[in-house]
Design an enzyme around this catalytic site. Structure first.
Site, PDB file in Angstrom:
ATOM      1  CG  HIS C  58      40.762  40.508  42.017  1.00 38.18           C
ATOM      2  ND1 HIS C  58      39.620  41.247  41.801  1.00 38.18           N
ATOM      3  CD2 HIS C  58      41.762  41.165  41.377  1.00 38.18           C
ATOM      4  CE1 HIS C  58      39.933  42.299  41.054  1.00 38.18           C
ATOM      5  NE2 HIS C  58      41.223  42.276  40.785  1.00 38.18           N
ATOM      6  CG  HIS C 220      39.866  46.151  38.180  1.00 37.37           C
ATOM      7  ND1 HIS C 220      40.071  45.512  36.987  1.00 37.37           N
ATOM      8  CD2 HIS C 220      40.555  45.467  39.117  1.00 37.37           C
ATOM      9  CE1 HIS C 220      40.876  44.480  37.197  1.00 37.37           C
ATOM     10  NE2 HIS C 220      41.178  44.426  38.466  1.00 37.37           N
TER      11      HIS C 220
END
Ligand SMILES: Nc1ncnc2c1ncn2[C@@H]1O[C@H](COP(=O)(O)OP(=O)(O)O)[C@@H](O)[C@H]1O
Ligand SMILES: Nc1ncnc2c1ncn2[C@@H]1O[C@H](COP(=O)(O)OP(=O)(O)O)[C@@H](O)[C@H]1O
Ligand SMILES: [Mg+2]
Ligand SMILES: [Mg+2]
Ligand SMILES: [Mg+2]
Ligand SMILES: [Mg+2]
Lengths: 333, 203, 333, 203
Positions: C58, C220
């Site tokens: 991320h 995700h």
């Protein structure tokens, strides 16, 4: 076309509209067609102007680098297309504060013709212009034909050093010499894993299999040196470093900066993975790394892949590189 | 027969039609070796030229300058800039004239070619639009009669394409494709075929 | 798998190795497994510590935001997987300067259990811990079940305000209150156009047709609210703003900051195109926009798509947001 | 028959084999409703446990603590953390013991269940690993004989799966899939089936 846009024909104008809305402290639009981006604040009289220009789709390049210690204005073309000579002339006009303007841009046929023409137009208005072209992509021509090489991410270094020189009050010839020295000192190479789509074309710039990569591909999808199976990161980095070091050998005591740049989709994680090998190779060659840059500095929209740029530094370039600069995409100091 | 404002206006109409007709073909040719915008450049340029026909000056110099400006404004693509450069060179030499004889065509085309060469720094023989213009200038040299000039120009652009097809591109985006360009037409030469045929009113 | 990596199992460690090599002035590794990133320079005794943690993939989140005016340490998990409680405990240890530590992270089951466990471990060492969980993703649960919402890009705001409060010398309870107020004030929503690939899984996180988008998809690849045809940019932005403003209505006089964030592949150009509508909608609601953020602040590797986060500000949060901060990915002031 | 270090070591061998065998199956089940790492979590955890068998303490409390730590270290996934939590709870109650009677299995499993519930804050009946443990605790309650206990535990994990298959997931990543989870097995319950069957040496 997997892109977020409205009418393809409005892609660039809407991008600029948003950019102005987010960053009024950095940028303003100028010119009849609103395709010139200038610094929000007028610079002092007597400062040398630096103008760039080129196709859109490369943010932060070109427009993004308008700012203190960097560029004064940028002529903005459609995606991957040169701005018109009139737009370039407007950029030269807004950048001129009586001390002349350096045209600093990438070596692409259309841009060269248009910047030449723009220079001729503003000559009538007594604006003195010089030119430095970035031709750093080692994959685009052999070193003997260096003048044919394309300009890629190396221009970020030239924007930075020339911008710092101009901000420091150097005159047009001196700023031009700094830019030329930087352009001469830069070598770049790219590797592409996936294409991007030019909005008005609507189809990907090239096709490539799921397990392939192309070393040396240009930022608009120009064919590269070698297409082959996707290799492990270390092998990709080594192959790219081979080409760069072959083109500009380094030896003990050399100082370089290096830019590990995502073309767009490739995530930061993977740039850092690559950097390990880049660093190892530079250090193995005896070079000292100064201010490494890792991130998205010169993109091709959502293209997947990376480019490496090595900029060989002397003391002058090193101090100009480290001088302060400030735009929406890059801040030093 | 000499060329004047009326002849020019009629030519503009034919040129616009031809640009529309060959839009896809030129985009595709440029797509194979470049960025696929050549049809766009030509069509957009002719659209802008057409928008100015209501106030097309009688002075052919001014008229061609107006056409040149349309191409400069429409885009910054190489071809548009080269077109503007060529038109501007002819415009300079025709300033103040309201008519020009067919016998001057060869000289005018040569002027355009030279100005475009100065702008783009390509060699003659490099498989570009310059070679089409060079062929037209040679083929029309010494010819007086409008019909003869038109015929000669029209076959010269075809011949140029045939003569250069088996050579390798050396300029612009196409250069990068190296040997792959052998057997392929240069997009700019194809576009000049469209233009010259429309001007000559030959198909 | 169209990614640049070596052995998938080394993806995270090699990323960290590169990150440390490029930015030794910002970061250092800590802990037995080298999976804690701490500030390069130890902070002063008595400063409240702020620790985050979560899965990798991320960047800049989470690790990137370790820095002055931001976080003190971060526990780094595998891609999209929680770090272990031991790693989190190490992060708490290095961040504690005697004034206690705030655990500030996203609401994901594994992370919550592990951070709870880590807190129990360091309690034995007399380190006082508080917790604030980001639960800003409006697509992940209804407002009545706010505690079930996932944490997404809103955490960037919480890192910033809590970080500023801690840097200003506020005590643990005060810093915790600032973080909680910020977490409560944030609403986010995402739209996904294309997946990313978790290195160790080797297959894309989801499949989506070439002309489709999914509104509300998680970072995700968690299923969203609505999958449908890819809409024009303005329509996408309006639909996302509808959901956000429905969840947290704004009225005249409200101050907000807004983050228009690329999930990875989506280029800056398209963020600016979207921002036009975001701005229009906020202004139509009567709100004033303070310090808009547009760029890549919380990504999912090469995922294509964007997220919007609205953070409603009071005077305290506004001044904390504008306070200086400095890390490799974000600088204010 | 009572459970001691030797029995535990033999169980670890069977558990490791079972984790290898069901690796793909558990990844796939978790892939359908979560992030597809459950097979990895179980296998990696058992690998780490196996690496410590050479110094497995005779004290069952210490032995189980060692197993718990292997799961904490191996990853931060929910299942690994829950396993560690459950093992730690049993470890606490067995501290100092070198053998434990089969009749105590029910109590121990209930302890693990309760600790895991406290950690994960899920309800019993929410279609998670807790429901498998709950079923095992109930089915083995009051049973003295090792074989009876093993049989009861083994069928209880099967029954739990059957009983919850048609219900909807409420916890973890699977929750987001809502009604789609009806008819699908909870990955964590499948993993507990693997574990209990290996412990019970039943297939
Ligand atoms: N420097 C040059 N000199 C002469 N002709 C050129 C030059 N560059 C391009 N051309 C001609 O222009 C054609 C391509 O035009 P265009 O598609 O507008 O280029 P681009 O899109 O790359 O700017 C080529 O096929 C060639 O005939
Ligand atoms: N809070 C919880 N309480 C009880 N069981 C849980 C909880 N969260 C997850 N589980 C169980 O763990 C399984 C998923 O484990 P795992 O794949 O490790 O999760 P993740 O990868 O999302 O961290 C679920 O199927 C469920 O049985
Ligand atoms: Mg073209
Ligand atoms: Mg073009
Ligand atoms: Mg999982
Ligand atoms: Mg997981």
């Amino acid at each position: 076309m997997k892109k977020i846009l409205n009418a393809p024909v409005d892609y660039v104008d809407e991008t600029l509209e948003g950019l102005m809305a987010v960053h009024p402290e950095y940028y303003r639009l100028y010119g009849e067609t609103n395709r010139v981006v200038a610094r929000a604040k007028e610079t002092a009289k007597g400062k040398v102007g630096i103008v760039t220009g080129g196709g859109s789709g490369h943010l932060p390049v070109f427009t993004g680098y308008v700012g203190e210690g960097l560029l004064d204005a940028c002529a903005v073309g459609d995606v991957f297309a040169s701005p018109s000579s009139e737009q370039m002339a407007d950029a030269l006009r807004v950048a001129d504060r009586g001390a002349g303007v350096l045209r600093l841009y990438g070596n692409y046929g259309g841009d060269v013709m248009n910047f030449d023409m723009a220079g001729e137009l503003v000559e009538f208005e007594d604006i003195r212009c010089t030119s430095v072209l970035l031709a750093d992509d080692v994959a685009s021509a052999s070193i003997d034909e260096r003048e044919k090489r394309r300009g890629v991410a190396g221009m970020v270094y030239a924007f930075k050093t020339a911008g710092a020189a101009a901000e420091a009050g150097q005159d047009l010839d001196a700023v031009t010499a700094v830019a030329q020295k930087t352009a001469d000192a830069c070598r770049s190479i790219g590797v592409a894993l996936g294409p991007c789509t030019v909005p008005q074309a609507g189809t990907p710039t090239f096709e490539i299999a799921d397990d392939e990569m192309e070393i040396g591909m240009g930022i608009h999808g120009e064919p590269g040196m070698r297409r082959g199976k996707l290799l492990p990161a270390d092998d990709i980095a080594n192959e790219m470093m081979d080409r760069l070091l072959e083109d500009q050998p380094l030896s003990s005591g050399d100082k370089v900066s290096v830019l590990v740049n995502s073309l767009g989709a490739t995530p930061a994680e993977e740039l850092y993975i690559l950097y390990r090998t880049v660093k190892a190779r530079l250090e193995a060659a005896g070079a000292t790394i100064v201010m490494p840059l890792v991130g998205r500095y010169a993109c091709s929209m959502e293209m997947a892949g990376v480019s490496f740029t090595i900029c060989k530094l002397d003391d002058e370039l090193e101090s100009l590189l480290k001088a302060p600069c400030d735009c929406a995409f890059w801040r030093v100091g | 027969m000499s060329i004047d404002q009326k002849v020019l206006l009629a030519a503009v109409v034919r040129l616009k039609e031809a640009a529309d007709r060959d839009f896809e073909k030129l985009n595709a040719a440029d797509g194979a070796l470049g960025d696929g915008d050549l049809g766009i450049t030509l069509r957009r340029g002719m659209e802008l030229v057409s928008e100015t026909t209501d106030d097309m000056p009688e002075d052919l110099g001014k008229a061609l300058l107006q056409c040149a400006q349309a191409f400069t404004k429409s885009s910054g693509s190489s071809y548009g800039t080269l077109m503007a450069t060529g038109l501007m060179a002819m415009a300079k030499s025709l300033k103040g004239e309201t008519a020009v004889d067919a016998s001057q065509v060869s000289t005018l085309v040569a002027m355009a070619r030279d100005a475009m060469q100065a702008r783009g720094k390509a060699e003659i023989g490099g498989k570009t639009v310059l070679d089409s213009l060079d062929a037209v200038a040679s083929a029309t040299a010494g010819k007086q009669d409008a019909i003869e000039v038109a015929d000669a120009a029209s076959s010269a652009v075809d011949d140029a394409l045939n003569n250069f097809r088996q050579t390798q591109a050396t300029i612009g985006r196409a250069r990068m494709f190296g040997e792959k360009t052998i057997g392929m037409d240069d997009p700019g030469m194809l576009a000049m075929q469209t233009i010259i045929k429309a001007l000559a009113n030959r198909t």
